[in-house]
Design an enzyme around this catalytic site. Structure first.
Site, PDB file in Angstrom:
ATOM      1  N   ASP A   1       2.034 -11.329  10.534  1.00  0.00           N
ATOM      2  CA  ASP A   1       2.871 -11.316  11.738  1.00  0.00           C
ATOM      3  C   ASP A   1       2.596 -12.524  12.613  1.00  0.00           C
ATOM      4  O   ASP A   1       3.511 -13.137  13.159  1.00  0.00           O
ATOM      5  CB  ASP A   1       2.625 -10.038  12.556  1.00  0.00           C
ATOM      6  CG  ASP A   1       3.311  -8.825  11.944  1.00  0.00           C
ATOM      7  OD1 ASP A   1       4.227  -9.018  11.125  1.00  0.00           O
ATOM      8  OD2 ASP A   1       2.917  -7.707  12.291  1.00  0.00           O
TER       9      ASP A   1
ATOM     10  N   THR B   1      -0.847   7.622  -1.340  1.00  0.00           N
ATOM     11  CA  THR B   1      -2.122   7.516  -2.078  1.00  0.00           C
ATOM     12  C   THR B   1      -3.051   6.478  -1.439  1.00  0.00           C
ATOM     13  O   THR B   1      -4.242   6.453  -1.741  1.00  0.00           O
ATOM     14  CB  THR B   1      -1.865   7.074  -3.532  1.00  0.00           C
ATOM     15  OG1 THR B   1      -1.298   5.745  -3.491  1.00  0.00           O
ATOM     16  CG2 THR B   1      -0.896   8.014  -4.237  1.00  0.00           C
TER      17      THR B   1
ATOM     18  N   ASP C   1      -2.622  -8.941  12.938  1.00  0.00           N
ATOM     19  CA  ASP C   1      -1.964  -9.005  11.633  1.00  0.00           C
ATOM     20  C   ASP C   1      -1.672 -10.473  11.304  1.00  0.00           C
ATOM     21  O   ASP C   1      -0.840 -11.109  11.960  1.00  0.00           O
ATOM     22  CB  ASP C   1      -0.664  -8.186  11.656  1.00  0.00           C
ATOM     23  CG  ASP C   1      -0.049  -8.088  10.272  1.00  0.00           C
ATOM     24  OD1 ASP C   1       0.062  -6.961   9.770  1.00  0.00           O
ATOM     25  OD2 ASP C   1       0.306  -9.136   9.686  1.00  0.00           O
TER      26      ASP C   1
ATOM     27  N   ARG D   1       0.838  -1.194   0.000  1.00  0.00           N
ATOM     28  CA  ARG D   1       0.000   0.000   0.000  1.00  0.00           C
ATOM     29  C   ARG D   1       0.877   1.250   0.000  1.00  0.00           C
ATOM     30  O   ARG D   1       1.699   1.429   0.893  1.00  0.00           O
ATOM     31  CB  ARG D   1      -0.911  -0.018   1.232  1.00  0.00           C
ATOM     32  CG  ARG D   1      -1.992   1.039   1.142  1.00  0.00           C
ATOM     33  CD  ARG D   1      -3.079   0.762   2.107  1.00  0.00           C
ATOM     34  NE  ARG D   1      -2.660   1.016   3.476  1.00  0.00           N
ATOM     35  CZ  ARG D   1      -3.476   1.433   4.417  1.00  0.00           C
ATOM     36  NH1 ARG D   1      -4.748   1.616   4.162  1.00  0.00           N
ATOM     37  NH2 ARG D   1      -3.045   1.640   5.635  1.00  0.00           N
TER      38      ARG D   1
HETATM   39  N1  URA Z   1      -4.601  -7.592   7.460  1.00  0.00           N
HETATM   40  C1  URA Z   1      -4.379  -8.289   8.597  1.00  0.00           C
HETATM   41  O1  URA Z   1      -3.441  -9.069   8.683  1.00  0.00           O
HETATM   42  N2  URA Z   1      -5.219  -8.114   9.625  1.00  0.00           N
HETATM   43  C2  URA Z   1      -6.265  -7.274   9.580  1.00  0.00           C
HETATM   44  O2  URA Z   1      -7.015  -7.171  10.544  1.00  0.00           O
HETATM   45  C3  URA Z   1      -6.479  -6.554   8.377  1.00  0.00           C
HETATM   46  C4  URA Z   1      -5.633  -6.729   7.336  1.00  0.00           C
END
Ligand code: URA
Length: 210
Positions: A204, A109, A201, A105
């Site tokens: 992660d 933008t 995430d 991302r």
């Molecule tokens: N990507 C992720 O890993 N977790 C989220 O909650 C949103 C996007």
């Protein structure tokens, strides 16, 4: 597959998902559960694959036995978290062809920018299943599907673990022809685009990077 959104409410899926959501669940367990859930989700996303029959001989007699029709399907992992879903699905469909789409991302933008793309040939003749555990804003998923369509894919399904209503709406607007299969539809996105209640995430948590 006709419904735009299918939520797999199977008890085993829901039980495993609850353990994955728990922040106390360690990386190795999280990864193992993702692999297990991805196989259960794969079962659903492939439920109505096209079939044909072939003549075989059992030890008893000949028969016309059901078998998958058409070209090998293509699995497309949306990097990097998609790889966590990919492994389990590939175990179930070992002959599938595999591709990867990498998007990040742009912080200014906020739009997805492509940094990697490699897909199997003849996408137009295959069922294409794009995998990404988290359908959050839907921007990168919609962009990944754009790339697959530009490459010729016409029969695409999207497989995720968790979806936010915002992501489902974005995908429905951009790609109403792409059915989504997920284990749960969560409540909303927070102000920085994370799914709530979610699981954090996904990358992660599966790779132990935080
Ligand atoms: N990507 C992720 O890993 N977790 C989220 O909650 C949103 C996007």
């Amino acid at each position: 597959m006709t419904d735009h959104l299918t939520i797999v409410d199977h008890p085993l899926v829901q039980h495993k998902l609850t353990i994955m959501r728990d922040k106390a669940t360690p990386t190795a367990v999280f990864r193992q559960l993702l692999r297990e859930i991805s196989q259960l989700l794969a079962y659903e996303v492939t439920r109505n694959l096209e079939m044909t029959t072939k003549r075989i001989e059992t030890p008893m007699c000949e028969m016309d036995a059901p078998t998958l029709a058409g070209k090998k399907l293509a699995l497309i992992s949306i990097l990097r978290a998609g790889n966590g879903l990919l492994d389990g699905v590939l175990e179930l469909i070992p002959s599938a062809r595999v591709g990867f789409v990498g998007l990040y991302r742009d912080e200014e933008t906020l739009q997805p920018v492509q940094y990697y793309y490699k897909a199997p040939e003849a996408l137009e003749d295959r069922l294409v299943i794009a995998v990404d555990p988290m359908l959050a804003t839907g921007n990168s998923s919609a962009a990944a599907i754009d790339l697959l369509k530009e490459a010729g894919a016409t029969n695409i399904r999207f497989l995720c673990l968790l979806a936010a209503p915002e992501g489902v709406a974005r995908m429905k607007e951009a790609h109403p022809d792409v059915p989504i299969v997920t284990a749960a539809l969560d409540e909303k996105l927070n102000e920085v685009g994370y799914i709530m209640p979610g699981l954090g995430d996904a990358g992660d948590r599966m790779f132990g990077t935080k």
